[in-house]
Design a protein around this motif. Sequence first.
Motif, PDB file in Angstrom:
ATOM      1  N   THR A  18       0.627  -1.196  -0.020  1.00 47.32           N
ATOM      2  CA  THR A  18      -0.120   0.053   0.035  1.00 47.32           C
ATOM      3  C   THR A  18       0.939   1.371  -0.019  1.00 47.32           C
ATOM      4  OG1 THR A  18      -0.177   0.157   2.385  1.00 47.32           O
ATOM      5  CG2 THR A  18      -1.843  -1.353   1.203  1.00 47.32           C
TER       6      THR A  18
ATOM      7  N   GLU B 117       2.081  -0.592   7.355  1.00 52.31           N
ATOM      8  CA  GLU B 117       1.203  -1.977   6.995  1.00 52.31           C
ATOM      9  C   GLU B 117       2.138  -3.077   6.088  1.00 52.31           C
ATOM     10  OE1 GLU B 117      -2.043  -0.500   4.762  1.00 52.31           O
ATOM     11  OE2 GLU B 117      -3.142   0.488   6.341  1.00 52.31           O
TER      12      GLU B 117
ATOM     13  N   THR C  41       0.934  -6.609   4.810  1.00 51.88           N
ATOM     14  CA  THR C  41       0.479  -6.858   3.418  1.00 51.88           C
ATOM     15  C   THR C  41       1.635  -7.660   2.815  1.00 51.88           C
ATOM     16  OG1 THR C  41       1.937  -4.816   2.801  1.00 51.88           O
ATOM     17  CG2 THR C  41      -0.505  -4.470   3.162  1.00 51.88           C
TER      18      THR C  41
END
Length: 274
Positions: free
Chosen positions: A165, A170, A174
């Motif tokens: 992302t 994150e 991810t």
Amino acid sequence: MRNQTGGTLSSVDNALRVLELLSVRTSLRVIEVADHLGVARSTAHRILAALLARGFVVQDAHKIYRPGPAIERFRLPHLGRPRATEDLVHPHLERLAAAVGETCHVAVLEGNGTRFLDSVESFQALRVGNRIGMLLPAHKTAIGIVLLAELPLTTLRSIYPRGLTGDAREAKQTLVALEGKIRTVRRTGYAVNMGDSDVGICAIGMCLRDPFGRAFAGIAIAIPTPRFDRKSTQELVRELSNTAEAVRQEMAQGLTLESPVSSGGAAHSPLADN
């Protein structure tokens, strides 16, 4: 004009020297490139940025540069250029599209994106359109996933230093999800995309391999979501597999025909030296 031309040639030469250095080194820092070329760090950074944009290098979270996926395309004498890939595969792509009645694509990995080189559209009114020239996030396409599965995990993480992302917070989460998909691809040999790049499109992708087993591109069958039937997945995978094998055999035949025969009768392939 002379100074401008000289400056351009110098920049090209420096970029080639960096690629030569990467052939003997697995990783580079900006300061190492600057020292090797005898240039300022800002100049070295610009050269690396240009190579990064074209997929010749990847950069990890520690700002270390490593060989990128674009370098792999130059390890094959017949497939170093996208046009050569298109010329070789297109007749097979046409036969596949006719057999399955759906749009079919050929694409390569470019950095962390999937670059579409060729498409043959379905004859049906409701169909997936031509994507030639488009660059989509690799992790959102079936071809991208199967090509990412060919990379070592260290290279994969270098391509996505901030996760999928772009949010470093994150990144771990991810990447774990992506690595899960990649493990599945390595086990099955194909990837299924259920609307990741476009909610109206499902796709099944597989690698195209040379006679030595190296992936040089990917091929996919793209189907409008309303027409996609999971029960047909294995049948479509068989069609993809048959097409990939036909491409591999044609490549092997071409190498056999073009390899010079020595006085001892042994054919020598230029790939054997790679």
